[in-house]
Design a protein around this motif. Structure first.
Motif, PDB file in Angstrom:
ATOM      1  N   UNK A 128      49.754 -27.074 -26.082  1.00 35.17           N
ATOM      2  CA  UNK A 128      49.445 -27.822 -24.867  1.00 35.17           C
ATOM      3  C   UNK A 128      48.711 -26.967 -23.852  1.00 35.17           C
ATOM      4  N   UNK A 129      48.951 -25.662 -23.852  1.00 38.00           N
ATOM      5  CA  UNK A 129      48.351 -24.839 -22.806  1.00 38.00           C
ATOM      6  C   UNK A 129      48.315 -23.366 -23.199  1.00 38.00           C
ATOM      7  N   UNK A 130      47.302 -22.694 -22.673  1.00 43.41           N
ATOM      8  CA  UNK A 130      47.153 -21.247 -22.782  1.00 43.41           C
ATOM      9  C   UNK A 130      46.606 -20.724 -21.456  1.00 43.41           C
ATOM     10  N   UNK A 131      47.042 -19.524 -21.079  1.00 45.89           N
ATOM     11  CA  UNK A 131      46.576 -18.921 -19.835  1.00 45.89           C
ATOM     12  C   UNK A 131      45.129 -18.451 -19.999  1.00 45.89           C
ATOM     13  N   UNK A 132      44.296 -18.779 -19.019  1.00 47.08           N
ATOM     14  CA  UNK A 132      42.911 -18.308 -18.986  1.00 47.08           C
ATOM     15  C   UNK A 132      42.799 -17.363 -17.796  1.00 47.08           C
ATOM     16  N   UNK A 133      42.688 -16.091 -18.086  1.00 43.87           N
ATOM     17  CA  UNK A 133      42.741 -15.075 -17.026  1.00 43.87           C
ATOM     18  C   UNK A 133      41.792 -13.929 -17.356  1.00 43.87           C
ATOM     19  N   UNK A 184      46.083 -14.438  -8.028  1.00 48.75           N
ATOM     20  CA  UNK A 184      44.651 -14.489  -8.311  1.00 48.75           C
ATOM     21  C   UNK A 184      44.235 -15.954  -8.404  1.00 48.75           C
ATOM     22  N   UNK A 185      43.503 -16.413  -7.427  1.00 47.29           N
ATOM     23  CA  UNK A 185      43.088 -17.823  -7.406  1.00 47.29           C
ATOM     24  C   UNK A 185      41.945 -18.112  -8.383  1.00 47.29           C
ATOM     25  N   UNK A 186      41.433 -17.083  -9.039  1.00 49.88           N
ATOM     26  CA  UNK A 186      40.280 -17.238  -9.934  1.00 49.88           C
ATOM     27  C   UNK A 186      40.679 -17.412 -11.395  1.00 49.88           C
ATOM     28  N   UNK A 187      41.971 -17.491 -11.680  1.00 53.86           N
ATOM     29  CA  UNK A 187      42.439 -17.701 -13.052  1.00 53.86           C
ATOM     30  C   UNK A 187      43.157 -19.047 -13.144  1.00 53.86           C
ATOM     31  N   UNK A 188      43.509 -19.448 -14.360  1.00 51.20           N
ATOM     32  CA  UNK A 188      44.158 -20.742 -14.543  1.00 51.20           C
ATOM     33  C   UNK A 188      44.668 -20.922 -15.956  1.00 51.20           C
ATOM     34  N   UNK A 189      44.517 -22.153 -16.475  1.00 50.74           N
ATOM     35  CA  UNK A 189      45.038 -22.428 -17.811  1.00 50.74           C
ATOM     36  C   UNK A 189      44.187 -23.491 -18.499  1.00 50.74           C
ATOM     37  N   UNK A 190      44.307 -23.536 -19.811  1.00 49.05           N
ATOM     38  CA  UNK A 190      43.541 -24.503 -20.600  1.00 49.05           C
ATOM     39  C   UNK A 190      44.465 -25.246 -21.547  1.00 49.05           C
ATOM     40  N   UNK A 191      44.096 -26.494 -21.846  1.00 43.89           N
ATOM     41  CA  UNK A 191      44.775 -27.245 -22.885  1.00 43.89           C
ATOM     42  C   UNK A 191      44.212 -26.749 -24.218  1.00 43.89           C
ATOM     43  N   UNK A 192      45.001 -25.907 -24.898  1.00 39.32           N
ATOM     44  CA  UNK A 192      44.490 -25.218 -26.083  1.00 39.32           C
ATOM     45  C   UNK A 192      44.222 -26.170 -27.240  1.00 39.32           C
TER      46      UNK A 192
END
Length: 465
Positions: A56-61, A167-175
């Motif tokens: 469902x999700x992975x960290x994108x950083x 860090x406001x420049x990172x987030x997450x993705x629906x893998x």
């Protein structure tokens, strides 16, 4: 290879390494005449649902203690941020929620190891430097220098950590959706043949790897064989002491619409001392997980390719994934259940979630290396065999450019990254082997892991009986 590209490439594995490289091959004029085949035990769905890059999700950083990965991830983030329907980040595939990275003050740090606090502070330095160089306002990355400051930022009243930053420049993705997007792009090229089958062993002739033998006896051949089998690579190639499969726990709890309204506005939060992390939900299910040293699953395998043509192929003990494809039970060991519930208490601003029943649990299987660097290189003992594995739990975020970098390494143009990802070989004769009846697991010591190293999955499950 540039003067004589292979007539055919056989790719074993349809995870992020395999699919992204297949896609890159279709786009390079050098390989315009190369036939490309991808084989995986997909059971009707490419990539398989127990693949590490499907969830469902992975960290994108870009938050890495190693500046090479920070630099690479920031390039990938440019693609993730594109929000058109056909873009990778579009249709909810990427959310820039912000990211809180935190750690506890270490009680002691053993010689030769790094702490979560070390990793956290080095990551902060790297992303702050990147932000400043690229014209971002200083407040896009804010330090949170105490437990109180962390609690205030997260809306919690517990122990999220002792120091950290936002860090406001990172987030997450629906893998899962991202991998579907990638598969569709590869498939629509019309250049790639997909074979849904289980690979039993690599086929050889003399000192060359020539293909793969399938469970039904079929032989697939390739002028070049590219193994990108993730955590299953160790049962195909003897990589003991260099790469090892480790299982990492995930849990999901149901939440209400009211709770979703609160939690969807939260940043991703990861405590590197415990490894526990929370990714904000998009639907009424909340995911909690642990990026740790992971569980080992020592298993005897019989068909792994030996280090060289002069070595015999015979049974060896390796840590091997245990997933639903093997009929594995979907349950957590007791210590993992307790730990994930601790994350729901410490990292979430809503009280009582730690008492909810699990909607679902699973293990995500990494292919770990000692230093956290990937293994992307030609096998030194066999001709025509290229390997891309050792994701160490941080491969997915690089999806937009991963295949291109793998191809660069294949062509001898990997540069500094190619040097980092080179074949290093085992450092000793003990790590990754069974010695006197005890499996001596590989330990990733880059500072990014929490928890306790060396846990054996079956031992931990037995404690529940």
């Amino acid at each position: 290879m540039e003067s004589n590209p292979p007539s055919s490439v056989l790719i074993i594995g349809s995870g992020v390494f395999g699919l992204s490289t297949a896609w890159a091959l279709t786009k390079r004029p050098l390989f315009a005449g190369t036939a490309i085949t991808v084989v995986d035990h997909a059971r009707g769905q490419f990539p398989p649902t127990d693949c590490a890059s499907v969830d469902t999700s992975r960290i994108i950083r870009a938050d890495y203690a190693d500046p090479h990965y920070t630099a690479l991830a920031t390039i990938a983030q440019e693609e993730w941020r594109k929000q058109g329907d056909d873009d990778l980040g579009g249709q909810g595939r990427y959310t820039e929620s912000g990211f809180v990275l935190t750690a506890d003050e270490p009680k002691e740090v053993k010689v030769g190891t790094k702490s979560g606090m070390y990793y956290t502070k080095e990551s902060w330095k790297n992303v702050a430097e990147y932000a400043a160089k690229n014209g971002y306002a200083a407040d896009r990355i804010k330090t949170l220098e105490s437990r109180d400051a962390l609690n205030a930022a997260l809306g919690t009243d517990a122990h999220p950590g002792d120091w950290g930053y936002f860090n406001t420049l990172s987030g997450w993705a629906n893998a899962g959706k991202g991998m579907k997007w990638l598969y569709e792009r590869v498939a629509t090229t019309g250049r790639v043949k997909f074979v849904d089958a289980s690979v039993q062993e690599l086929a050889t002739e003399g000192d060359k790897v020539t293909g793969a033998k399938l469970s039904d006896g079929t032989l697939l051949t390739g002028d070049m064989v590219f193994v990108a089998a993730g955590a299953w690579t160790g049962e195909l190639i003897d990589l003991r002491g260099q790469v090892e499969a480790t299982g990492h726990v995930l849990g999901y709890v149901d939440i209400t619409e009211e709770e979703l309204a609160v939690l969807a506005k939260q940043p991703v939060v990861l405590n590197l001392s415990s490894g526990l992390f929370i990714i904000p939900p998009r639907e009424t299910v909340l995911k909690v997980a642990r990026h740790s040293f992971g569980y080992l699953n020592p298993t005897t395998v019989h068909n792994a390719l030996p280090p060289s043509p002069t070595a015999e192929r015979g049974p060896i003990v390796v840590s091997r994934p245990s997933t639903h494809r093997d009929g594995a039970l979907s349950r957590l060991p007791l210590e993992a259940d307790v730990d994930l519930r601790r994350a729901l208490k410490d990292l979430v601003p809503i009280k009582g979630l730690e008492d909810r029943p699990w909607r679902e649990t699973r293990l995500c299987w990494y292919s770990d290396t000692k230093d956290g660097d990937w293994l992307v290189d030609w096998h030194p003992g066999w001709k025509r065999l290229f390997i891309a594995t050792g994701d160490s739990g941080h491969g997915y975020k690089f999806l937009p450019l991963l295949g291109e970098r793998v191809l660069d390494c294949m062509l001898g143009k990997g540069g500094e990254l190619g040097h980092k990802w080179r074949w290093k070989g085992p450092s000793d004769e003990v790590t990754g082997r069974e010695v006197d009846g005890k499996f001596r697991g590989l330990i990733t010591n880059d500072g990014s892991r929490g928890g306790y190293p060396g846990m054996i999955l079956q031992d931990e499950l037995a404690r529940m009986n």
